[in-house]
Write a protein that holds these residues in place. Sequence first.
Motif, PDB file in Angstrom:
ATOM      1  N   ASN A  41       0.819  -1.208   0.000  1.00 48.69           N
ATOM      2  CA  ASN A  41       0.000   0.000   0.000  1.00 48.69           C
ATOM      3  C   ASN A  41       0.857   1.264   0.000  1.00 48.69           C
ATOM      4  O   ASN A  41       0.508   2.255  -0.648  1.00 48.69           O
ATOM      5  CB  ASN A  41      -0.960  -0.005   1.183  1.00 48.69           C
ATOM      6  CG  ASN A  41      -2.053  -1.040   1.016  1.00 48.69           C
ATOM      7  OD1 ASN A  41      -2.406  -1.404  -0.097  1.00 48.69           O
ATOM      8  ND2 ASN A  41      -2.576  -1.520   2.125  1.00 48.69           N
ATOM      9  N   ILE A  44       2.067   1.885  -3.545  1.00 48.33           N
ATOM     10  CA  ILE A  44       0.988   2.414  -4.391  1.00 48.33           C
ATOM     11  C   ILE A  44       0.781   3.894  -4.090  1.00 48.33           C
ATOM     12  O   ILE A  44       0.682   4.724  -4.999  1.00 48.33           O
ATOM     13  CB  ILE A  44      -0.317   1.616  -4.176  1.00 48.33           C
ATOM     14  CG1 ILE A  44      -0.160   0.197  -4.728  1.00 48.33           C
ATOM     15  CG2 ILE A  44      -1.503   2.334  -4.820  1.00 48.33           C
ATOM     16  CD1 ILE A  44      -1.268  -0.752  -4.325  1.00 48.33           C
ATOM     17  N   TYR A  45       0.709   4.239  -2.817  1.00 51.86           N
ATOM     18  CA  TYR A  45       0.530   5.634  -2.421  1.00 51.86           C
ATOM     19  C   TYR A  45       1.683   6.494  -2.942  1.00 51.86           C
ATOM     20  O   TYR A  45       1.463   7.573  -3.496  1.00 51.86           O
ATOM     21  CB  TYR A  45       0.448   5.723  -0.896  1.00 51.86           C
ATOM     22  CG  TYR A  45       0.174   7.115  -0.386  1.00 51.86           C
ATOM     23  CD1 TYR A  45      -1.119   7.513  -0.098  1.00 51.86           C
ATOM     24  CD2 TYR A  45       1.209   8.024  -0.201  1.00 51.86           C
ATOM     25  CE1 TYR A  45      -1.377   8.795   0.377  1.00 51.86           C
ATOM     26  CE2 TYR A  45       0.963   9.307   0.265  1.00 51.86           C
ATOM     27  CZ  TYR A  45      -0.329   9.681   0.554  1.00 51.86           C
ATOM     28  OH  TYR A  45      -0.576  10.951   1.012  1.00 51.86           O
ATOM     29  N   HIS A  46       2.915   6.019  -2.770  1.00 50.28           N
ATOM     30  CA  HIS A  46       4.096   6.763  -3.219  1.00 50.28           C
ATOM     31  C   HIS A  46       4.066   6.992  -4.725  1.00 50.28           C
ATOM     32  O   HIS A  46       4.381   8.086  -5.208  1.00 50.28           O
ATOM     33  CB  HIS A  46       5.366   6.016  -2.814  1.00 50.28           C
ATOM     34  CG  HIS A  46       6.620   6.740  -3.170  1.00 50.28           C
ATOM     35  ND1 HIS A  46       7.253   6.568  -4.382  1.00 50.28           N
ATOM     36  CD2 HIS A  46       7.343   7.648  -2.483  1.00 50.28           C
ATOM     37  CE1 HIS A  46       8.321   7.335  -4.424  1.00 50.28           C
ATOM     38  NE2 HIS A  46       8.403   8.005  -3.288  1.00 50.28           N
ATOM     39  N   ARG A  47       3.679   5.980  -5.459  1.00 49.37           N
ATOM     40  CA  ARG A  47       3.609   6.092  -6.917  1.00 49.37           C
ATOM     41  C   ARG A  47       2.570   7.139  -7.333  1.00 49.37           C
ATOM     42  O   ARG A  47       2.792   7.921  -8.245  1.00 49.37           O
ATOM     43  CB  ARG A  47       3.282   4.727  -7.517  1.00 49.37           C
ATOM     44  CG  ARG A  47       3.471   4.638  -9.011  1.00 49.37           C
ATOM     45  CD  ARG A  47       3.395   3.211  -9.566  1.00 49.37           C
ATOM     46  NE  ARG A  47       2.316   2.397  -9.031  1.00 49.37           N
ATOM     47  CZ  ARG A  47       2.499   1.312  -8.264  1.00 49.37           C
ATOM     48  NH1 ARG A  47       3.711   0.917  -7.938  1.00 49.37           N
ATOM     49  NH2 ARG A  47       1.470   0.621  -7.829  1.00 49.37           N
ATOM     50  N   ARG A  48       1.439   7.174  -6.626  1.00 51.25           N
ATOM     51  CA  ARG A  48       0.376   8.126  -6.970  1.00 51.25           C
ATOM     52  C   ARG A  48       0.634   9.538  -6.471  1.00 51.25           C
ATOM     53  O   ARG A  48       0.340  10.500  -7.152  1.00 51.25           O
ATOM     54  CB  ARG A  48      -0.954   7.655  -6.378  1.00 51.25           C
ATOM     55  CG  ARG A  48      -1.595   6.587  -7.152  1.00 51.25           C
ATOM     56  CD  ARG A  48      -2.999   6.309  -6.647  1.00 51.25           C
ATOM     57  NE  ARG A  48      -3.484   5.123  -7.297  1.00 51.25           N
ATOM     58  CZ  ARG A  48      -4.395   4.323  -6.798  1.00 51.25           C
ATOM     59  NH1 ARG A  48      -4.949   4.601  -5.644  1.00 51.25           N
ATOM     60  NH2 ARG A  48      -4.771   3.266  -7.450  1.00 51.25           N
ATOM     61  N   TRP A  49       1.109   9.657  -5.238  1.00 54.34           N
ATOM     62  CA  TRP A  49       1.144  10.959  -4.573  1.00 54.34           C
ATOM     63  C   TRP A  49       2.546  11.488  -4.312  1.00 54.34           C
ATOM     64  O   TRP A  49       2.702  12.636  -3.907  1.00 54.34           O
ATOM     65  CB  TRP A  49       0.360  10.894  -3.267  1.00 54.34           C
ATOM     66  CG  TRP A  49      -1.037  10.408  -3.485  1.00 54.34           C
ATOM     67  CD1 TRP A  49      -1.544   9.184  -3.159  1.00 54.34           C
ATOM     68  CD2 TRP A  49      -2.110  11.111  -4.119  1.00 54.34           C
ATOM     69  NE1 TRP A  49      -2.856   9.082  -3.537  1.00 54.34           N
ATOM     70  CE2 TRP A  49      -3.233  10.269  -4.130  1.00 54.34           C
ATOM     71  CE3 TRP A  49      -2.224  12.384  -4.684  1.00 54.34           C
ATOM     72  CZ2 TRP A  49      -4.447  10.636  -4.666  1.00 54.34           C
ATOM     73  CZ3 TRP A  49      -3.448  12.754  -5.218  1.00 54.34           C
ATOM     74  CH2 TRP A  49      -4.541  11.889  -5.206  1.00 54.34           C
TER      75      TRP A  49
END
Length: 102
Positions: A41, A44-49
């Motif tokens: 998770n 995923i967060y790092h990739r998006r934000w």
Amino acid sequence: MSRTIDNAQAIVSPANTLPIASVPPPVSDPPVEHLDDILVNARIYHRRWGGWPMRGWLDVFAAAGLVRYDDDADQWIRTSGHTAAIAGGARTGTSGERPSYG
């Protein structure tokens, strides 16, 4: 029959014969039993934000030797550390150097 939730007892059916639900077992802090999911998770967060979420937990995992931050890959990586490294539910941050987070 009215139902009440007691932290030490199961909720029982109206006939008082079958448990409907029970109090969940305690979760460690940080929740080391969910380490792999936390890493997925976080990526995923790092990739998006662009930032790393759950930094407090990641830092405690790193201090316990369960993960490490890889500057070249710009990601947290699980190490071969054993889950017993966080015995008793550690609640403190790292005591060593903090990695740079690009």
